[in-house]
Write a protein that holds these residues in place. Structure first.
Motif, PDB file in Angstrom:
ATOM      1  N   ALA A 111      36.418   5.209  71.313  1.00 22.75           N
ATOM      2  CA  ALA A 111      36.549   4.631  70.122  1.00 22.75           C
ATOM      3  C   ALA A 111      36.922   5.809  69.051  1.00 22.75           C
ATOM      4  O   ALA A 111      37.394   6.804  69.561  1.00 22.75           O
ATOM      5  CB  ALA A 111      35.348   3.814  69.610  1.00 22.75           C
ATOM      6  N   GLY A 112      36.590   5.347  67.746  1.00 23.70           N
ATOM      7  CA  GLY A 112      37.054   6.257  66.993  1.00 23.70           C
ATOM      8  C   GLY A 112      36.443   7.745  66.565  1.00 23.70           C
ATOM      9  O   GLY A 112      36.938   8.846  66.263  1.00 23.70           O
ATOM     10  N   ALA A 113      35.198   7.306  66.574  1.00 23.06           N
ATOM     11  CA  ALA A 113      34.019   8.692  66.388  1.00 23.06           C
ATOM     12  C   ALA A 113      34.404   9.540  67.528  1.00 23.06           C
ATOM     13  O   ALA A 113      34.670  10.938  67.254  1.00 23.06           O
ATOM     14  CB  ALA A 113      32.611   8.221  66.427  1.00 23.06           C
ATOM     15  N   ASN A 116      37.591  11.702  66.892  1.00 18.56           N
ATOM     16  CA  ASN A 116      37.303  12.797  66.089  1.00 18.56           C
ATOM     17  C   ASN A 116      36.374  13.838  66.916  1.00 18.56           C
ATOM     18  O   ASN A 116      36.645  15.091  66.369  1.00 18.56           O
ATOM     19  CB  ASN A 116      36.640  12.188  64.629  1.00 18.56           C
ATOM     20  CG  ASN A 116      37.690  11.555  63.908  1.00 18.56           C
ATOM     21  OD1 ASN A 116      38.730  12.103  63.680  1.00 18.56           O
ATOM     22  ND2 ASN A 116      37.341  10.388  62.952  1.00 18.56           N
ATOM     23  N   TYR A 139      34.592   8.622  55.938  1.00 21.51           N
ATOM     24  CA  TYR A 139      33.735   8.500  57.085  1.00 21.51           C
ATOM     25  C   TYR A 139      34.680   8.416  58.382  1.00 21.51           C
ATOM     26  O   TYR A 139      35.817   8.206  58.364  1.00 21.51           O
ATOM     27  CB  TYR A 139      33.365   6.772  56.862  1.00 21.51           C
ATOM     28  CG  TYR A 139      32.523   6.426  58.043  1.00 21.51           C
ATOM     29  CD1 TYR A 139      31.291   6.808  58.241  1.00 21.51           C
ATOM     30  CD2 TYR A 139      33.112   5.461  59.000  1.00 21.51           C
ATOM     31  CE1 TYR A 139      30.505   6.637  59.418  1.00 21.51           C
ATOM     32  CE2 TYR A 139      32.302   5.302  60.221  1.00 21.51           C
ATOM     33  CZ  TYR A 139      31.189   5.751  60.216  1.00 21.51           C
ATOM     34  OH  TYR A 139      30.327   5.417  61.443  1.00 21.51           O
ATOM     35  N   HIS A 140      33.716   9.337  58.998  1.00 20.06           N
ATOM     36  CA  HIS A 140      34.724   9.675  60.601  1.00 20.06           C
ATOM     37  C   HIS A 140      34.183   9.289  61.557  1.00 20.06           C
ATOM     38  O   HIS A 140      34.685   9.624  62.842  1.00 20.06           O
ATOM     39  CB  HIS A 140      35.157  11.311  60.503  1.00 20.06           C
ATOM     40  CG  HIS A 140      36.123  11.592  59.292  1.00 20.06           C
ATOM     41  ND1 HIS A 140      37.384  11.442  59.328  1.00 20.06           N
ATOM     42  CD2 HIS A 140      35.750  12.443  58.133  1.00 20.06           C
ATOM     43  CE1 HIS A 140      38.027  11.972  58.323  1.00 20.06           C
ATOM     44  NE2 HIS A 140      37.061  12.435  57.364  1.00 20.06           N
ATOM     45  N   GLY A 141      32.794   8.604  61.407  1.00 19.31           N
ATOM     46  CA  GLY A 141      31.991   8.089  62.582  1.00 19.31           C
ATOM     47  C   GLY A 141      30.873   8.476  62.593  1.00 19.31           C
ATOM     48  O   GLY A 141      30.386   9.420  61.670  1.00 19.31           O
ATOM     49  N   GLU A 212      40.977  11.285  56.216  1.00 18.22           N
ATOM     50  CA  GLU A 212      41.533   9.751  56.392  1.00 18.22           C
ATOM     51  C   GLU A 212      42.846   9.704  55.360  1.00 18.22           C
ATOM     52  O   GLU A 212      42.694   9.769  54.410  1.00 18.22           O
ATOM     53  CB  GLU A 212      40.463   8.965  55.842  1.00 18.22           C
ATOM     54  CG  GLU A 212      39.333   8.703  56.548  1.00 18.22           C
ATOM     55  CD  GLU A 212      38.332   7.522  55.963  1.00 18.22           C
ATOM     56  OE1 GLU A 212      38.682   6.486  55.949  1.00 18.22           O
ATOM     57  OE2 GLU A 212      37.301   8.041  55.337  1.00 18.22           O
ATOM     58  N   ASP A 245      43.065  11.229  60.179  1.00 16.36           N
ATOM     59  CA  ASP A 245      42.311  10.148  60.947  1.00 16.36           C
ATOM     60  C   ASP A 245      42.753   8.881  60.663  1.00 16.36           C
ATOM     61  O   ASP A 245      42.588   8.477  59.495  1.00 16.36           O
ATOM     62  CB  ASP A 245      40.653  10.281  60.314  1.00 16.36           C
ATOM     63  CG  ASP A 245      39.788   9.122  60.698  1.00 16.36           C
ATOM     64  OD1 ASP A 245      40.274   8.087  61.452  1.00 16.36           O
ATOM     65  OD2 ASP A 245      38.643   9.370  60.799  1.00 16.36           O
ATOM     66  N   VAL A 247      42.059   5.967  61.929  1.00 22.33           N
ATOM     67  CA  VAL A 247      40.949   4.935  62.915  1.00 22.33           C
ATOM     68  C   VAL A 247      41.464   3.520  62.240  1.00 22.33           C
ATOM     69  O   VAL A 247      41.442   2.601  62.765  1.00 22.33           O
ATOM     70  CB  VAL A 247      39.851   5.585  63.096  1.00 22.33           C
ATOM     71  CG1 VAL A 247      38.847   4.250  63.671  1.00 22.33           C
ATOM     72  CG2 VAL A 247      39.716   6.540  63.877  1.00 22.33           C
ATOM     73  N   MET A 248      41.196   3.739  60.866  1.00 17.34           N
ATOM     74  CA  MET A 248      41.331   2.435  60.064  1.00 17.34           C
ATOM     75  C   MET A 248      42.525   2.211  59.350  1.00 17.34           C
ATOM     76  O   MET A 248      43.120   1.228  59.506  1.00 17.34           O
ATOM     77  CB  MET A 248      40.229   2.371  58.993  1.00 17.34           C
ATOM     78  CG  MET A 248      39.939   1.061  58.316  1.00 17.34           C
ATOM     79  SD  MET A 248      38.695   1.189  57.141  1.00 17.34           S
ATOM     80  CE  MET A 248      37.040   0.846  58.243  1.00 17.34           C
ATOM     81  N   LYS A 274      40.365   1.381  66.809  1.00 16.92           N
ATOM     82  CA  LYS A 274      40.714   0.016  66.182  1.00 16.92           C
ATOM     83  C   LYS A 274      41.842  -0.615  66.406  1.00 16.92           C
ATOM     84  O   LYS A 274      41.657  -1.371  67.622  1.00 16.92           O
ATOM     85  CB  LYS A 274      40.302   0.322  64.684  1.00 16.92           C
ATOM     86  CG  LYS A 274      39.040   0.533  64.210  1.00 16.92           C
ATOM     87  CD  LYS A 274      38.636   0.303  62.801  1.00 16.92           C
ATOM     88  CE  LYS A 274      37.509   1.045  62.247  1.00 16.92           C
ATOM     89  NZ  LYS A 274      36.251  -0.040  62.112  1.00 16.92           N
TER      90      LYS A 274
HETATM   91  N1  PLP Z   1      37.402   7.128  61.252  1.00 16.85           N
HETATM   92  C1  PLP Z   1      37.483   6.042  60.279  1.00 16.85           C
HETATM   93  C2  PLP Z   1      38.170   6.231  59.256  1.00 16.85           C
HETATM   94  C3  PLP Z   1      36.666   4.923  60.394  1.00 16.85           C
HETATM   95  O1  PLP Z   1      36.811   3.763  59.614  1.00 16.85           O
HETATM   96  C4  PLP Z   1      35.724   4.555  61.721  1.00 16.85           C
HETATM   97  C5  PLP Z   1      35.012   3.562  61.638  1.00 16.85           C
HETATM   98  O2  PLP Z   1      34.943   2.540  60.629  1.00 16.85           O
HETATM   99  C6  PLP Z   1      35.637   5.686  62.362  1.00 16.85           C
HETATM  100  C7  PLP Z   1      36.330   6.851  62.401  1.00 16.85           C
HETATM  101  C8  PLP Z   1      34.801   5.465  63.540  1.00 16.85           C
HETATM  102  O3  PLP Z   1      35.199   4.561  64.523  1.00 16.85           O
HETATM  103  P1  PLP Z   1      34.185   3.957  65.536  1.00 16.85           P
HETATM  104  O4  PLP Z   1      33.365   3.150  65.035  1.00 16.85           O
HETATM  105  O5  PLP Z   1      35.245   3.193  66.394  1.00 16.85           O
HETATM  106  O6  PLP Z   1      33.610   5.028  66.354  1.00 16.85           O
END
Ligand code: PLP
Length: 365
Positions: A111-113, A116, A139-141, A212, A245, A247-248, A274
């Motif tokens: 996943a995203g966290a 990162n 927000y990076h996780g 982000e 980043d 992820v979103m 995501k």
């Molecule tokens: N990075 C960004 C920009 C996010 O929006 C999110 C989650 O919303 C994450 C990282 C973390 O991703 P995850 O919840 O899949 O670990």
């Protein structure tokens, strides 16, 4: 089980994220299709946020479901040292069909966290430097390293933070309190601030700047003209890696595969999750440039996960990329984004509490 029984059991045995548990009363869901989901009482809901901004292709896509079923039946997972067709093919698709031409390889996560987390390690390993910059409105996780990158209050549970994680202010015109004449002037003000901060923190220690590309959960903050190019220039000048980043903001949400493609800038690393599988199976990852990939040809990649490139996620990712293309979803996000912006503009006129509308593709608020 009735809806009430499910809810009672949920409240008794589950812990929900980012919540005071006693205040919760979750809606119990039963099924989903397209942009809709239904609760156990048969009530239809429009999924306005695509769950957690990840169901970009919509619910119940049979192509992705079939791909997962087929892979589950054949071989759901293998350990990281082995190779398998779907893991090879998803990485190939990302590098050859989606990512910009400076990118070479993918390290898959769940996943995203985790993407990162591993990007933090990669920039430190490659550069031998120990400082990473990220922005306050970010927000990076929720895992420890990703939470230390995070600038907003969701990082507080991990305070006091890990040394070497430095925050800087992002360009947020609505709250800047300065009347800039143009977007470019606004960008250069913030880029110059960042440049000075990096100088004071010791340029030679800075491994990477994480951003982000379009700030997501802190308010869809769209970078002003010239901002990303300004950050890229600082990175080039001081030998710092630029990590976007996505992820979103990635996977078509802004009308491009990755949001930075709206500004013709190429980062050194892309983190994603995501929308690659749209939640049908979990997968995330780190895409690295040619230069970084080459570094690991003869240096240890000191990163690992049992589910590095889980095959169900890989199968889902391959199918989802095809769905994006077949349905023209990137073009559609651009087209419908115009409608979304117009409609939000109408709401803004009606409600004085709505101070600003920000939209790029189908990413807006
Ligand atoms: N990075 C960004 C920009 C996010 O929006 C999110 C989650 O919303 C994450 C990282 C973390 O991703 P995850 O919840 O899949 O670990």
């Amino acid at each position: 089980m009735t809806g009430e029984q499910i809810r009672a059991m949920d409240k008794k045995y589950n812990l929900h994220s980012w919540s005071v548990q006693g205040t919760l009363n979750p809606v119990v869901l039963e099924r989903a299709e397209g942009i809709y989901f239904w609760d156990v009482y048969g009530k239809q809901h429009i999924d306005m946020s695509s769950q957690l901004v990840n169901m970009n292709i919509g619910h119940h896509n049979l192509k992705v479901i079939e791909a997962i079923k087929k892979q589950a039946d054949r071989m759901p997972n293998i350990a990281p040292p082995f190779a398998a067709d779907v893991r090879s093919e998803l990485a190939r698709k990302i590098i050859e069909e989606v990512a910009p031409d400076n990118m070479a390889k993918v390290f898959f996560t769940n996943a995203g966290a985790e993407a990162n987390e591993n990007a933090i390690k990669i920039v430190k390993l490659v550069s031998g430097r120990y400082t990473v910059f990220s922005r306050y409105r970010s927000y990076h996780g929720a895992t420890y390293g990703a939470a230390n990158l995070t600038g907003e209050p969701r990082r507080f549970a991990c305070e006091p933070g890990i040394p070497g994680f430095i925050k800087f202010f992002d360009p947020y015109r609505y709250r800047a309190g300065i009347d800039f004449k143009s977007e470019e002037e606004f960008s250069s003000y913030y880029v110059n601030q960042l440049r000075e901060q990096i100088t004071y923190e010791g340029r030679e220690h800075v491994a990477a700047i994480f951003l982000e590309t379009v700030t997501g959960s802190n308010g869809v903050l769209i970078p002003p003209a010239g901002y990303l190019k300004g950050v890229r220039d600082i990175c080039d000048e001081f030998g710092i890696m630029m990590v976007c980043d996505e992820v979103m903001s990635g996977w078509g949400r802004t009308g491009e595969w990755f949001a930075f493609m709206n500004w013709d800038v190429k980062p050194d690393i892309i983190t994603f999750a995501k929308g690659i599988t749209c939640g049908y199976a979990p997968i995330g990852g780190v895409i690295v440039s040619n230069k970084i990939a080459e570094y690991f040809d003869d240096h240890l990649l000191s990163c690992g996960l049992t589910y590095n490139g889980h095959l169900l996620g890989c199968a889902a990712g391959i199918a989802a990329i095809d769905v994006y293309k077949e349905l023209g979803l990137l073009e559609n996000a651009k087209k419908m984004g115009v409608v979304l912006k117009a409609e939000l503009g109408k709401l803004q006129k009606k409600h004085p509490s709505l101070g600003e509308v920000r939209v790029i593709g189908l990413f807006g608020m």
